[in-house]
Design a protein around this motif. Structure first.
Motif, short mmCIF file in Angstrom:
data_model
loop_
_atom_site.label_atom_id
_atom_site.label_comp_id
_atom_site.label_asym_id
_atom_site.label_seq_id
_atom_site.Cartn_x
_atom_site.Cartn_y
_atom_site.Cartn_z
N MET A 1 0.84 -1.18 0.00
CA MET A 1 0.00 0.00 0.00
C MET A 1 0.89 1.24 0.00
SD MET A 1 -2.83 0.94 2.79
CE MET A 1 -3.05 2.61 3.24
N THR A 2 0.64 2.15 -0.91
CA THR A 2 1.41 3.39 -0.99
C THR A 2 0.71 4.47 -0.17
OG1 THR A 2 1.04 2.91 -3.32
CG2 THR A 2 2.86 4.33 -2.79
N ILE A 3 1.50 5.22 0.54
CA ILE A 3 0.94 6.30 1.34
C ILE A 3 1.17 7.60 0.58
CG2 ILE A 3 1.14 7.59 3.48
CD1 ILE A 3 1.90 5.00 4.86
N ASN A 4 0.10 8.32 0.36
CA ASN A 4 0.16 9.60 -0.31
C ASN A 4 0.74 10.62 0.66
OD1 ASN A 4 -0.46 12.07 -1.54
ND2 ASN A 4 -2.23 11.18 -2.55
N THR A 5 1.55 11.55 0.16
CA THR A 5 2.17 12.53 1.04
C THR A 5 1.17 13.50 1.65
OG1 THR A 5 2.66 13.98 -0.81
CG2 THR A 5 4.40 12.47 -0.12
N VAL A 6 -0.02 13.62 1.07
CA VAL A 6 -1.02 14.51 1.66
C VAL A 6 -2.01 13.79 2.56
CG1 VAL A 6 -0.84 16.32 -0.09
CG2 VAL A 6 -2.47 14.46 -0.41
N ASP A 7 -1.82 12.51 2.81
CA ASP A 7 -2.70 11.77 3.71
C ASP A 7 -2.84 12.43 5.09
OD1 ASP A 7 -3.40 9.95 1.80
OD2 ASP A 7 -2.14 8.33 2.57
N PRO A 8 -1.78 13.03 5.65
CA PRO A 8 -1.93 13.65 6.98
C PRO A 8 -2.75 14.94 6.98
CG PRO A 8 0.39 13.26 6.46
CD PRO A 8 -0.40 13.02 5.21
N VAL A 9 -3.15 15.41 5.81
CA VAL A 9 -3.89 16.67 5.74
C VAL A 9 -5.38 16.40 5.87
CG1 VAL A 9 -4.37 18.73 4.37
CG2 VAL A 9 -2.11 17.65 4.24
N ASP A 10 -5.97 16.90 6.95
CA ASP A 10 -7.41 16.82 7.15
C ASP A 10 -7.87 18.17 7.69
OD1 ASP A 10 -7.17 16.88 10.05
OD2 ASP A 10 -6.64 14.76 9.96
N ILE A 11 -9.16 18.34 7.80
CA ILE A 11 -9.68 19.65 8.21
C ILE A 11 -9.21 20.02 9.62
CG2 ILE A 11 -11.91 18.86 9.05
CD1 ILE A 11 -13.05 21.44 7.65
N GLY A 12 -9.10 19.03 10.50
CA GLY A 12 -8.62 19.31 11.85
C GLY A 12 -7.19 19.80 11.85
N ALA A 13 -6.34 19.18 11.02
CA ALA A 13 -4.95 19.61 10.92
C ALA A 13 -4.87 21.01 10.33
CB ALA A 13 -4.16 18.61 10.07
N LEU A 14 -5.71 21.30 9.35
CA LEU A 14 -5.72 22.64 8.76
C LEU A 14 -6.17 23.68 9.78
CD1 LEU A 14 -7.16 21.95 5.19
CD2 LEU A 14 -4.77 22.33 5.84
N ARG A 15 -7.16 23.34 10.58
CA ARG A 15 -7.61 24.27 11.64
C ARG A 15 -6.48 24.53 12.63
NH1 ARG A 15 -13.16 25.07 11.68
NH2 ARG A 15 -14.42 23.47 10.73
N THR A 16 -5.74 23.48 12.97
CA THR A 16 -4.61 23.63 13.88
C THR A 16 -3.55 24.53 13.27
OG1 THR A 16 -5.05 21.48 14.88
CG2 THR A 16 -2.82 22.37 15.16
N LEU A 17 -3.24 24.33 12.00
CA LEU A 17 -2.25 25.16 11.31
C LEU A 17 -2.66 26.63 11.37
CD1 LEU A 17 0.27 25.29 9.36
CD2 LEU A 17 -1.40 25.22 7.50
N VAL A 18 -3.92 26.92 11.07
CA VAL A 18 -4.41 28.30 11.08
C VAL A 18 -4.32 28.89 12.49
CG1 VAL A 18 -6.47 29.75 10.77
CG2 VAL A 18 -5.90 28.01 9.07
N LEU A 19 -4.66 28.10 13.50
CA LEU A 19 -4.63 28.59 14.87
C LEU A 19 -3.20 28.89 15.32
CD1 LEU A 19 -6.41 29.30 17.27
CD2 LEU A 19 -6.15 26.95 18.06
N VAL A 20 -2.26 28.00 15.02
CA VAL A 20 -0.86 28.25 15.38
C VAL A 20 -0.37 29.51 14.66
CG1 VAL A 20 1.51 27.39 15.22
CG2 VAL A 20 -0.32 25.85 15.93
N TYR A 21 -0.75 29.65 13.40
CA TYR A 21 -0.38 30.82 12.61
C TYR A 21 -0.92 32.10 13.27
CZ TYR A 21 -0.13 33.95 8.55
OH TYR A 21 0.13 35.00 7.70
N ASP A 22 -2.19 32.07 13.63
CA ASP A 22 -2.82 33.25 14.23
C ASP A 22 -2.23 33.62 15.59
OD1 ASP A 22 -4.47 33.50 12.03
OD2 ASP A 22 -6.24 32.63 13.02
N LEU A 23 -1.97 32.61 16.40
CA LEU A 23 -1.47 32.84 17.76
C LEU A 23 0.05 32.92 17.83
CD1 LEU A 23 -3.88 30.46 19.71
CD2 LEU A 23 -4.09 32.93 19.37
N GLN A 24 0.72 32.47 16.78
CA GLN A 24 2.18 32.41 16.71
C GLN A 24 2.78 31.67 17.91
OE1 GLN A 24 3.66 36.39 16.08
NE2 GLN A 24 2.78 36.49 14.03
N SER A 25 2.08 30.60 18.30
CA SER A 25 2.54 29.84 19.46
C SER A 25 1.89 28.46 19.47
CB SER A 25 2.16 30.59 20.74
OG SER A 25 2.30 29.78 21.88
#
Length: 144
Positions: A1-25
């Motif tokens: 089974m091949t794992i796609n490099t974008v498999d770890p990307v989900d809406i929860g991860a994107l929300r976390t990315l945005v929050l870390v970006y906004d809070l810079q922490s």
């Protein structure tokens, strides 16, 4: 089974990315989400692998986003908004509504309010049925 490099990307991860970006922490994001900091670190690490970018670099007591991270956050905000829009219920259109509107009312309400309501319902929702129940002594049962 091949794992796609974008498999770890989900809406929860994107929300976390945005929050870390906004809070810079990472720690402030963890506090806001009521999780431990290692959960945030793990999520960002998965995204780093998926996007082949460090995303954030330590600077003083906080983190600074890379240029790629800033672009991803802009995209993530739009994507999250679109997904939330798709998940929102469709706007109700009475003109195509089918089914029944059931009203439990007493004799006085049936004589004074229902004729006008019935006319408006028929005009706005021609495919809907109006069902009237006699509330006399049964109103509480009808509410249940």
């Amino acid at each position: 089974m091949t794992i796609n490099t974008v498999d770890p990307v989900d809406i929860g991860a994107l929300r976390t990315l945005v929050l870390v970006y906004d809070l810079q922490s990472f720690s402030s994001a963890a506090e806001r989400l009521n999780v431990n900091q290692s959960t945030i670190s793990y999520t960002v690490e998965r995204l780093r692998g998926a996007f082949q970018d460090p995303l954030f670099v330590r600077q003083g007591n906080g983190v600074t986003p890379t240029e790629r991270c800033a672009a991803l956050v802009h995209w993530a905000r739009e994507t999250i908004g679109e997904i939330e829009g798709l998940a929102s219920p469709a706007e109700f259109d009475p003109a195509v509504a089918r089914g029944a509107v059931t009203i439990s009312c007493n004799h006085h309400e049936r004589q004074t309010l229902i004729p006008q309501f019935s006319a408006r319902l028929r005009a706005a929702a021609p495919h809907a049925r109006l069902v009237l129940l006699d509330a006399a002594g049964h109103g509480n049962v009808h509410l249940k």
